[in-house]
Design a protein around this motif. Structure first.
Motif, PDB file in Angstrom:
ATOM      1  N   PRO A  17       0.815  -1.232   0.000  1.00  0.00           N
ATOM      2  CA  PRO A  17       0.000   0.000   0.000  1.00  0.00           C
ATOM      3  C   PRO A  17       0.841   1.272   0.000  1.00  0.00           C
ATOM      4  O   PRO A  17       0.486   2.246  -0.659  1.00  0.00           O
ATOM      5  CB  PRO A  17      -0.819  -0.125   1.284  1.00  0.00           C
ATOM      6  N   THR A  18       1.965   1.285   0.694  1.00  0.00           N
ATOM      7  CA  THR A  18       2.827   2.475   0.701  1.00  0.00           C
ATOM      8  C   THR A  18       3.336   2.781  -0.697  1.00  0.00           C
ATOM      9  O   THR A  18       3.381   3.942  -1.108  1.00  0.00           O
ATOM     10  CB  THR A  18       4.033   2.262   1.637  1.00  0.00           C
ATOM     11  N   GLU A  19       3.707   1.758  -1.429  1.00  0.00           N
ATOM     12  CA  GLU A  19       4.216   1.959  -2.790  1.00  0.00           C
ATOM     13  C   GLU A  19       3.120   2.457  -3.714  1.00  0.00           C
ATOM     14  O   GLU A  19       3.376   3.252  -4.609  1.00  0.00           O
ATOM     15  CB  GLU A  19       4.806   0.659  -3.316  1.00  0.00           C
ATOM     16  N   MET A  20       1.897   2.017  -3.516  1.00  0.00           N
ATOM     17  CA  MET A  20       0.796   2.466  -4.361  1.00  0.00           C
ATOM     18  C   MET A  20       0.369   3.886  -4.017  1.00  0.00           C
ATOM     19  O   MET A  20       0.041   4.672  -4.904  1.00  0.00           O
ATOM     20  CB  MET A  20      -0.387   1.509  -4.231  1.00  0.00           C
ATOM     21  N   VAL A  26       0.397  11.515  -6.585  1.00  0.00           N
ATOM     22  CA  VAL A  26       0.847  12.291  -7.740  1.00  0.00           C
ATOM     23  C   VAL A  26      -0.176  12.201  -8.875  1.00  0.00           C
ATOM     24  O   VAL A  26      -0.536  13.216  -9.479  1.00  0.00           O
ATOM     25  CB  VAL A  26       2.240  11.814  -8.207  1.00  0.00           C
ATOM     26  N   VAL A  27      -0.681  11.014  -9.148  1.00  0.00           N
ATOM     27  CA  VAL A  27      -1.656  10.843 -10.235  1.00  0.00           C
ATOM     28  C   VAL A  27      -2.944  11.596  -9.930  1.00  0.00           C
ATOM     29  O   VAL A  27      -3.519  12.250 -10.810  1.00  0.00           O
ATOM     30  CB  VAL A  27      -1.919   9.339 -10.492  1.00  0.00           C
ATOM     31  N   GLY A  69       8.196   2.517  -4.790  1.00  0.00           N
ATOM     32  CA  GLY A  69       7.216   1.902  -5.690  1.00  0.00           C
ATOM     33  C   GLY A  69       7.398   2.316  -7.135  1.00  0.00           C
ATOM     34  O   GLY A  69       8.508   2.313  -7.670  1.00  0.00           O
ATOM     35  N   LEU A  70       6.301   2.723  -7.765  1.00  0.00           N
ATOM     36  CA  LEU A  70       6.330   3.050  -9.186  1.00  0.00           C
ATOM     37  C   LEU A  70       6.898   4.434  -9.478  1.00  0.00           C
ATOM     38  O   LEU A  70       7.005   4.809 -10.643  1.00  0.00           O
ATOM     39  CB  LEU A  70       4.924   2.910  -9.771  1.00  0.00           C
ATOM     40  N   LEU A  71       7.249   5.194  -8.446  1.00  0.00           N
ATOM     41  CA  LEU A  71       7.988   6.436  -8.676  1.00  0.00           C
ATOM     42  C   LEU A  71       9.447   6.153  -9.009  1.00  0.00           C
ATOM     43  O   LEU A  71      10.155   7.004  -9.504  1.00  0.00           O
ATOM     44  CB  LEU A  71       7.925   7.340  -7.438  1.00  0.00           C
ATOM     45  N   ARG A  72       9.893   4.953  -8.736  1.00  0.00           N
ATOM     46  CA  ARG A  72      11.278   4.557  -8.980  1.00  0.00           C
ATOM     47  C   ARG A  72      11.409   4.133 -10.440  1.00  0.00           C
ATOM     48  O   ARG A  72      10.872   3.120 -10.859  1.00  0.00           O
ATOM     49  CB  ARG A  72      11.635   3.408  -8.038  1.00  0.00           C
ATOM     50  N   VAL A  73      12.098   4.947 -11.229  1.00  0.00           N
ATOM     51  CA  VAL A  73      12.283   4.640 -12.647  1.00  0.00           C
ATOM     52  C   VAL A  73      13.756   4.387 -12.934  1.00  0.00           C
ATOM     53  O   VAL A  73      14.134   3.352 -13.454  1.00  0.00           O
ATOM     54  CB  VAL A  73      11.764   5.793 -13.537  1.00  0.00           C
TER      55      VAL A  73
END
Length: 100
Positions: A17-20, A26-27, A69-73
């Protein structure tokens, strides 16, 4: 791409949940800014979009890599510079562009 022994594709890791939440914040801000632009408040909408891009950069800077999470690119440095830089550029343009 080779299949695993069972013949199925490997599944991506499940997000916590933290990663989401980090990306969802932001979204949600980006969507709110785009809605403002769509209803005619383009300057305020651009400010909101730029602010939430900068928030994403701060989240990426402050969260540990495992929790980003998905902020890590790419690398943390690259992600922070791009997100905060884009946010600052959009905010600056929304302020500097003449109204009419």
């Amino acid at each position: 791409m080779t299949a695993n022994p069972e013949g199925r594709r490997p599944r991506p890791p499940k997000l916590t949940p933290t990663e989401m939440v980090s990306l969802a914040v932001v979204v949600a801000g980006m969507i709110a800014g785009l809605v403002l632009v769509a209803i005619g408040q383009w300057r305020l909408g651009c400010l909101v979009v730029g602010a939430f891009l900068a928030v994403g950069g701060l989240e990426r800077l402050l969260l540990p890599t495992a929790k980003a999470g998905l902020l890590r690119v790419r690398s943390r440095f690259f992600d922070v510079i791009i997100l905060i830089g884009m946010g600052a550029a959009i905010i600056a343009l929304s302020i500097l562009v003449p109204q009419n």
